[in-house]
Design a protein around this motif. Structure first.
Motif, mmCIF file in Angstrom:
data_model
loop_
_atom_site.group_PDB
_atom_site.id
_atom_site.type_symbol
_atom_site.label_atom_id
_atom_site.label_comp_id
_atom_site.label_asym_id
_atom_site.label_seq_id
_atom_site.Cartn_x
_atom_site.Cartn_y
_atom_site.Cartn_z
ATOM 1 N N ILE A 129 0.843 -1.198 0.000
ATOM 2 C CA ILE A 129 0.000 0.000 0.000
ATOM 3 C C ILE A 129 0.881 1.250 0.000
ATOM 4 O O ILE A 129 0.638 2.215 -0.732
ATOM 5 C CB ILE A 129 -0.945 0.008 1.222
ATOM 6 C CG1 ILE A 129 -1.921 -1.180 1.179
ATOM 7 C CG2 ILE A 129 -1.703 1.331 1.308
ATOM 8 C CD1 ILE A 129 -2.952 -1.134 0.094
ATOM 9 N N GLY A 130 1.927 1.219 0.820
ATOM 10 C CA GLY A 130 2.858 2.356 0.862
ATOM 11 C C GLY A 130 3.540 2.592 -0.464
ATOM 12 O O GLY A 130 3.689 3.736 -0.909
ATOM 13 N N ASP A 131 3.952 1.496 -1.116
ATOM 14 C CA ASP A 131 4.608 1.617 -2.422
ATOM 15 C C ASP A 131 3.672 2.242 -3.455
ATOM 16 O O ASP A 131 4.087 3.083 -4.264
ATOM 17 C CB ASP A 131 5.072 0.242 -2.904
ATOM 18 C CG ASP A 131 6.241 -0.301 -2.087
ATOM 19 O OD1 ASP A 131 6.865 0.479 -1.348
ATOM 20 O OD2 ASP A 131 6.509 -1.519 -2.181
ATOM 21 N N VAL A 132 2.407 1.822 -3.429
ATOM 22 C CA VAL A 132 1.423 2.349 -4.388
ATOM 23 C C VAL A 132 1.183 3.834 -4.142
ATOM 24 O O VAL A 132 1.128 4.637 -5.085
ATOM 25 C CB VAL A 132 0.096 1.558 -4.305
ATOM 26 C CG1 VAL A 132 -1.025 2.314 -5.004
ATOM 27 C CG2 VAL A 132 0.257 0.187 -4.935
ATOM 28 N N ILE A 133 1.055 4.227 -2.865
ATOM 29 C CA ILE A 133 0.852 5.644 -2.551
ATOM 30 C C ILE A 133 2.052 6.462 -3.031
ATOM 31 O O ILE A 133 1.899 7.554 -3.582
ATOM 32 C CB ILE A 133 0.621 5.830 -1.039
ATOM 33 C CG1 ILE A 133 -0.717 5.198 -0.637
ATOM 34 C CG2 ILE A 133 0.625 7.324 -0.670
ATOM 35 C CD1 ILE A 133 -0.942 5.144 0.863
ATOM 36 N N GLY A 134 3.266 5.916 -2.843
ATOM 37 C CA GLY A 134 4.470 6.591 -3.333
ATOM 38 C C GLY A 134 4.457 6.765 -4.845
ATOM 39 O O GLY A 134 4.813 7.828 -5.366
ATOM 40 N N LYS A 135 4.028 5.721 -5.561
ATOM 41 C CA LYS A 135 3.944 5.805 -7.026
ATOM 42 C C LYS A 135 2.900 6.834 -7.463
ATOM 43 O O LYS A 135 3.124 7.611 -8.405
ATOM 44 C CB LYS A 135 3.579 4.435 -7.610
ATOM 45 C CG LYS A 135 4.720 3.457 -7.670
ATOM 46 C CD LYS A 135 4.274 2.187 -8.374
ATOM 47 C CE LYS A 135 5.420 1.193 -8.499
ATOM 48 N NZ LYS A 135 4.993 -0.042 -9.182
ATOM 49 N N ILE A 136 1.750 6.822 -6.788
ATOM 50 C CA ILE A 136 0.695 7.783 -7.111
ATOM 51 C C ILE A 136 1.223 9.207 -6.969
ATOM 52 O O ILE A 136 0.960 10.077 -7.801
ATOM 53 C CB ILE A 136 -0.522 7.565 -6.177
ATOM 54 C CG1 ILE A 136 -1.234 6.246 -6.521
ATOM 55 C CG2 ILE A 136 -1.496 8.737 -6.250
ATOM 56 C CD1 ILE A 136 -2.232 5.797 -5.467
ATOM 57 N N ASN A 137 1.983 9.419 -5.918
ATOM 58 C CA ASN A 137 2.542 10.738 -5.658
ATOM 59 C C ASN A 137 3.625 11.114 -6.669
ATOM 60 O O ASN A 137 3.592 12.196 -7.265
ATOM 61 C CB ASN A 137 3.085 10.782 -4.230
ATOM 62 C CG ASN A 137 3.824 12.067 -3.921
ATOM 63 O OD1 ASN A 137 5.035 12.059 -3.733
ATOM 64 N ND2 ASN A 137 3.120 13.174 -3.870
ATOM 65 N N LYS A 138 4.561 10.216 -6.898
ATOM 66 C CA LYS A 138 5.728 10.539 -7.741
ATOM 67 C C LYS A 138 5.401 10.476 -9.234
ATOM 68 O O LYS A 138 5.778 11.361 -9.996
ATOM 69 C CB LYS A 138 6.878 9.572 -7.431
ATOM 70 C CG LYS A 138 7.385 9.630 -5.996
ATOM 71 C CD LYS A 138 8.017 10.978 -5.658
ATOM 72 C CE LYS A 138 8.638 10.985 -4.259
ATOM 73 N NZ LYS A 138 7.684 10.872 -3.164
ATOM 74 N N GLU A 139 4.704 9.417 -9.654
ATOM 75 C CA GLU A 139 4.479 9.210 -11.085
ATOM 76 C C GLU A 139 3.271 9.975 -11.618
ATOM 77 O O GLU A 139 3.281 10.426 -12.764
ATOM 78 C CB GLU A 139 4.334 7.711 -11.370
ATOM 79 C CG GLU A 139 5.613 6.918 -11.065
ATOM 80 C CD GLU A 139 5.446 5.426 -11.290
ATOM 81 O OE1 GLU A 139 4.444 5.019 -11.900
ATOM 82 O OE2 GLU A 139 6.333 4.669 -10.841
ATOM 83 N N LEU A 140 2.240 10.109 -10.785
ATOM 84 C CA LEU A 140 1.053 10.846 -11.229
ATOM 85 C C LEU A 140 1.086 12.298 -10.769
ATOM 86 O O LEU A 140 0.259 13.102 -11.184
ATOM 87 C CB LEU A 140 -0.226 10.175 -10.706
ATOM 88 C CG LEU A 140 -0.455 8.704 -11.096
ATOM 89 C CD1 LEU A 140 -1.778 8.206 -10.516
ATOM 90 C CD2 LEU A 140 -0.446 8.534 -12.611
#
Length: 232
Positions: A172-183
């Motif tokens: 879940i943490g990894d996905v939130i990080g991706k949402i923040n950085k990539e999107l």
């Protein structure tokens, strides 16, 4: 610039004032966490942002626009994606049907963004499975994905690690990080699991009895002091 700016806001449940004169800034492109013990007003803060509790005084500005008097559905259309505590997915609807509700929230036009299944491949595999048949971690992924379908400016998460196995919390943490950085999406999280918060956030606010008692950049705060404030 702030994506979300709360200034001198009061919030009530019925006649009870839960939050007096709260001010919080969520900078554009950052992950901000609001932490504190149970019952201090964290979830009420998020409900205030969504227009789900009474906020007779103060200001809530989203990307520079005042929204404190807007109905909830307009706040969603203006760009707030909200995942409440307990996730609130529809257990009798399929994964795909749950996701399509996000399309309805933004006016019923368009299709699922391609990146949804890239971020959450498990949802593609379980597209036809009922939401109620998913594990807690999978339901949380579905709830986050459904909020993302609305293509928000800011994603607001209430206790995203609650009821989730430790092995899945990292995912879940990894996905939130991706949402923040990539999107490039701004994220505001209410959370109690301190290790998760320290590992993911850019900025922290600690709440006690409806008031902010400590705030700062996560990298500059003393983790021991944060822990102490959480357990006092």
């Amino acid at each position: 610039m702030e994506m979300l700016k709360i200034k001198d806001m009061d919030a009530y449940y019925g006649d009870s004032k839960i939050i007096p004169s709260l001010s919080i800034d969520v900078e554009k492109g950052k992950i901000v966490c609001l932490i504190g013990r149970n019952g201090v007003g964290k979830s009420t803060t998020l409900k205030s942002i969504m227009g789900l509790v009474r906020t007779p005084k103060g200001s809530i500005r989203l990307d520079g626009e005042e929204i404190i008097k807007m109905p909830t559905y307009n706040r969603v259309r203006k760009g707030i994606g909200y995942v409440p505590q307990g996730r609130d997915i529809f257990p009798q609807m399929t994964v795909y049907e749950n996701l399509m509700l996000g399309i309805q929230a933004r006016g019923g036009k368009g299709k699922l963004p391609e990146y949804i299944y890239e971020l959450f491949p498990i949802l593609k595999r379980f597209e036809k499975r009922k939401g109620g048949d998913l594990s807690g971690g999978q339901q949380q992924q579905l709830a986050i994905a459904r909020a993302l379908v609305t293509e928000p400016k800011i994603l607001i998460l209430d206790e995203p690690t609650e009821g989730i196995q430790p092995s899945v919390i990292q995912d879940i943490g990894d996905v939130i990080g991706k949402i923040n950085k990539e999107l490039g999406l701004t994220v505001l999280i209410v959370e109690q699991y301190l290790d998760f918060v320290l590992g993911i956030s850019d900025c922290l606010y600690i709440m006690e009895k409806g008031e902010i008692i400590l705030k700062g950049n996560t990298s500059e705060l003393d983790a021991a002091e944060v822990q102490d404030r959480m357990t006092q």
